[in-house]
Design a protein around this motif. Structure first.
Motif, PDB file in Angstrom:
ATOM      1  N   GLU A 147     -15.384  17.285 -73.294  1.00 14.57           N
ATOM      2  CA  GLU A 147     -16.460  17.203 -72.306  1.00 14.57           C
ATOM      3  C   GLU A 147     -17.680  18.018 -72.741  1.00 14.57           C
ATOM      4  O   GLU A 147     -18.815  17.591 -72.547  1.00 14.57           O
ATOM      5  CB  GLU A 147     -15.983  17.718 -70.944  1.00 14.57           C
ATOM      6  N   VAL A 148     -17.435  19.160 -73.352  1.00 17.01           N
ATOM      7  CA  VAL A 148     -18.532  20.021 -73.816  1.00 17.01           C
ATOM      8  C   VAL A 148     -19.325  19.300 -74.899  1.00 17.01           C
ATOM      9  O   VAL A 148     -20.558  19.261 -74.860  1.00 17.01           O
ATOM     10  CB  VAL A 148     -18.002  21.369 -74.352  1.00 17.01           C
ATOM     11  N   THR A 153     -25.222  20.233 -77.375  1.00 20.77           N
ATOM     12  CA  THR A 153     -25.410  20.198 -78.816  1.00 20.77           C
ATOM     13  C   THR A 153     -25.656  21.626 -79.288  1.00 20.77           C
ATOM     14  O   THR A 153     -26.501  22.333 -78.732  1.00 20.77           O
ATOM     15  CB  THR A 153     -26.627  19.325 -79.188  1.00 20.77           C
ATOM     16  N   VAL A 154     -24.906  22.038 -80.300  1.00 24.32           N
ATOM     17  CA  VAL A 154     -25.046  23.386 -80.848  1.00 24.32           C
ATOM     18  C   VAL A 154     -25.727  23.277 -82.207  1.00 24.32           C
ATOM     19  O   VAL A 154     -25.291  22.517 -83.068  1.00 24.32           O
ATOM     20  CB  VAL A 154     -23.664  24.072 -80.980  1.00 24.32           C
ATOM     21  N   GLU A 155     -26.784  24.051 -82.382  1.00 23.37           N
ATOM     22  CA  GLU A 155     -27.558  23.969 -83.616  1.00 23.37           C
ATOM     23  C   GLU A 155     -26.992  24.845 -84.725  1.00 23.37           C
ATOM     24  O   GLU A 155     -27.360  24.688 -85.880  1.00 23.37           O
ATOM     25  CB  GLU A 155     -29.010  24.342 -83.322  1.00 23.37           C
ATOM     26  N   LYS A 156     -26.130  25.765 -84.421  1.00 20.21           N
ATOM     27  CA  LYS A 156     -25.545  26.630 -85.444  1.00 20.21           C
ATOM     28  C   LYS A 156     -24.116  26.152 -85.726  1.00 20.21           C
ATOM     29  O   LYS A 156     -23.250  26.230 -84.853  1.00 20.21           O
ATOM     30  CB  LYS A 156     -25.528  28.076 -84.962  1.00 20.21           C
ATOM     31  N   PHE A 159     -20.837  27.975 -84.688  1.00 17.78           N
ATOM     32  CA  PHE A 159     -20.492  28.113 -83.271  1.00 17.78           C
ATOM     33  C   PHE A 159     -19.929  26.810 -82.737  1.00 17.78           C
ATOM     34  O   PHE A 159     -20.435  25.730 -83.042  1.00 17.78           O
ATOM     35  CB  PHE A 159     -21.727  28.474 -82.428  1.00 17.78           C
ATOM     36  N   LYS A 160     -18.889  26.926 -81.944  1.00 25.54           N
ATOM     37  CA  LYS A 160     -18.348  25.764 -81.243  1.00 25.54           C
ATOM     38  C   LYS A 160     -18.150  26.190 -79.793  1.00 25.54           C
ATOM     39  O   LYS A 160     -17.395  27.121 -79.509  1.00 25.54           O
ATOM     40  CB  LYS A 160     -17.029  25.310 -81.843  1.00 25.54           C
ATOM     41  N   VAL A 161     -18.837  25.507 -78.885  1.00 26.15           N
ATOM     42  CA  VAL A 161     -18.705  25.815 -77.463  1.00 26.15           C
ATOM     43  C   VAL A 161     -17.409  25.189 -76.968  1.00 26.15           C
ATOM     44  O   VAL A 161     -17.199  23.980 -77.100  1.00 26.15           O
ATOM     45  CB  VAL A 161     -19.913  25.292 -76.660  1.00 26.15           C
TER      46      VAL A 161
END
Length: 193
Positions: A147-148, A153-156, A159-161
């Motif tokens: 779902e995340v 969207t993570v630019e780095k 990192f994983k949300v």
């Protein structure tokens, strides 16, 4: 049972009461490890029986219009916390705390109370039974796993949300409720005092 002003040495009992009372609600994961303090004036009450904190109610209030509360006209008070220890529920403690808070709020010139709560049916019924009227709502969306990835969207790349908390106030509430596993309607209640 005694209802009195909160005192700093009540903090451990306050935290225990709040944590235990929230376990069986939609706010089960909103755990505090210390009592909040407020930037504005407040009414902070506890219910005590046999030396134990069995109930609590915290209201932060406006010292001028729309500082804390925004859903009505005049000076308001925001109910941030109201809770009764599970072993003492259904004894009218919450109602007694509210009555004392309303008396104090009137003395301070407040004209209404504002409260927000999630979609626990029994909690919403309590507010309505105690004279509050629902005036608005939006959604709390707790995103996990895939779902995340569908929303954020993570630019780095390092990192994983894994989890996210979001407010949704759009027009597609039913779609959001069906798309995500954990969605709560967050309801705003107002009571003129």
């Amino acid at each position: 049972m005694e209802i009195r002003q909160y005192e700093p040495n009540d903090e451990i009992g306050w935290v225990r009461c709040r944590v235990l009372s929230f376990l069986d609600t939609a706010y089960f994961d909103n755990v505090l490890t210390e009592k909040e303090t407020y930037q504005n004036p407040s009414i902070e009450l506890v219910a005590v029986e046999d030396g134990q904190i069995v109930g609590l109610l915290d209201i932060e209030y406006d010292n001028s219009e729309n500082v804390v509360c925004t859903r009505s006209e005049g000076l308001g008070g925001m109910i941030w916390h109201i809770a009764t220890h599970p072993d003492y529920q259904r004894r009218g403690i919450g109602r007694k705390l509210l009555e004392e808070a309303e008396r104090t709020a009137k003395e301070k010139g407040l004209v209404y109370l504002e409260a927000w709560t999630r979609d626990d049916e029994w909690v919403n019924e309590w507010y309505q039974k105690n004279g509050f009227k629902k005036v608005s709502s939006y959604l709390h969306v707790i995103l996990e796993g895939k779902e995340v990835e569908d929303v954020i969207t993570v630019e780095k790349p390092s990192f994983k949300v894994m989890q996210a908390f979001a407010h949704y106030s759009g027009d597609e509430k039913d779609n959001i409720k069906s798309k995500f596993n954990r969605v709560h309607e967050c309801n705003c209640y107002i009571k003129n005092i």
